[in-house]
Design a protein around this motif. Structure first.
Motif, PDB file in Angstrom:
ATOM      1  N   GLN A  89       0.825  -1.204   0.000  1.00 29.62           N
ATOM      2  CA  GLN A  89       0.000   0.000   0.000  1.00 29.62           C
ATOM      3  C   GLN A  89       0.861   1.256   0.000  1.00 29.62           C
ATOM      4  N   ARG A  90       0.325   2.301  -0.582  1.00 29.09           N
ATOM      5  CA  ARG A  90       0.955   3.616  -0.555  1.00 29.09           C
ATOM      6  C   ARG A  90       0.701   4.261   0.803  1.00 29.09           C
ATOM      7  N   THR A  91       1.552   5.237   1.153  1.00 28.38           N
ATOM      8  CA  THR A  91       1.389   5.968   2.405  1.00 28.38           C
ATOM      9  C   THR A  91       1.381   7.465   2.125  1.00 28.38           C
ATOM     10  N   LEU A  92       0.949   8.240   3.102  1.00 26.98           N
ATOM     11  CA  LEU A  92       0.985   9.700   2.950  1.00 26.98           C
ATOM     12  C   LEU A  92       2.421  10.191   2.801  1.00 26.98           C
ATOM     13  N   LYS A  93       3.327   9.630   3.585  1.00 29.75           N
ATOM     14  CA  LYS A  93       4.733  10.032   3.499  1.00 29.75           C
ATOM     15  C   LYS A  93       5.311   9.673   2.128  1.00 29.75           C
ATOM     16  N   GLY A  94       4.920   8.529   1.577  1.00 32.30           N
ATOM     17  CA  GLY A  94       5.368   8.139   0.249  1.00 32.30           C
ATOM     18  C   GLY A  94       4.833   9.062  -0.831  1.00 32.30           C
ATOM     19  N   THR A  95       3.580   9.455  -0.685  1.00 39.25           N
ATOM     20  CA  THR A  95       2.983  10.395  -1.639  1.00 39.25           C
ATOM     21  C   THR A  95       3.720  11.734  -1.592  1.00 39.25           C
ATOM     22  N   ALA A  96       4.085  12.178  -0.397  1.00 42.12           N
ATOM     23  CA  ALA A  96       4.838  13.433  -0.249  1.00 42.12           C
ATOM     24  C   ALA A  96       6.231  13.295  -0.864  1.00 42.12           C
ATOM     25  N   PHE A  97       6.868  12.140  -0.665  1.00 39.26           N
ATOM     26  CA  PHE A  97       8.187  11.891  -1.247  1.00 39.26           C
ATOM     27  C   PHE A  97       8.120  11.950  -2.770  1.00 39.26           C
ATOM     28  N   LEU A  98       7.097  11.339  -3.354  1.00 37.66           N
ATOM     29  CA  LEU A  98       6.928  11.371  -4.807  1.00 37.66           C
ATOM     30  C   LEU A  98       6.696  12.803  -5.288  1.00 37.66           C
ATOM     31  N   ARG A  99       5.895  13.567  -4.566  1.00 37.11           N
ATOM     32  CA  ARG A  99       5.663  14.968  -4.928  1.00 37.11           C
ATOM     33  C   ARG A  99       6.978  15.749  -4.912  1.00 37.11           C
ATOM     34  N   ASP A 100       7.796  15.545  -3.874  1.00 37.57           N
ATOM     35  CA  ASP A 100       9.094  16.221  -3.787  1.00 37.57           C
ATOM     36  C   ASP A 100      10.003  15.803  -4.944  1.00 37.57           C
ATOM     37  N   MET A 101       9.981  14.521  -5.261  1.00 36.14           N
ATOM     38  CA  MET A 101      10.804  14.011  -6.354  1.00 36.14           C
ATOM     39  C   MET A 101      10.391  14.625  -7.689  1.00 36.14           C
TER      40      MET A 101
END
Length: 137
Positions: A91-103
């Motif tokens: 599953q995806r996480t909020l922190k992972g979604t933020a990391f992808l946005r930063d990337m």
């Protein structure tokens, strides 16, 4: 109208992105971990260890190790599939979604930087010597 990137520009964007990720505070992912992360976040799921191993053409233990690290960083989590309790869903996480946005932001800035570079200063790898050369404009 979108500007086409050549392979040297794409590699430059990748380099600038990786360097920015390494320099910043936050997770420092291996290529395998980043491949698993991006597959989970950029392709439709559900994702399983078996499915990720098949898609990335690596062993299930390699996927498990990558997911262990992503889990430690809260970039992804594993959950038992309620439909098939033998299977584990990633599953995806909020922190992972933020990391992808930063990337994405880092990559966008790298692309802008390379696009705005004058053609006379854009480095190109010299295949024979491995040294950088300057292109004439």
């Amino acid at each position: 109208m979108a500007v086409q990137s050549n392979p040297d520009q794409l590699v430059g964007i990748l380099r600038d992105t990786v360097v920015a990720l390494v320099r910043r505070d936050g997770p420092d992912l291996s290529a395998r971990q980043l491949g698993v992360f991006l597959t989970v976040y950029l392709t439709d799921g559900p994702h399983t260890v078996r499915g990720l191993a098949a898609e990335l053409n690596v062993s299930k233990p390699a996927i498990t190790r990558a997911l262990d690290r992503l889990g430690e960083l809260d970039l992804a989590r594993r959950k038992v599939d309620p439909m098939d309790r033998r299977s584990v869903i990633v599953q995806r996480t909020l922190k992972g979604t933020a990391f992808l946005r930063d990337m994405r932001q880092i990559m966008s800035e790298a692309e802008t930087h390379l696009r705005d570079m004058p053609a006379t200063t854009e480095p190109a790898a010299n295949a024979e010597t491995g040294r950088e050369t300057r292109r004439a404009g």
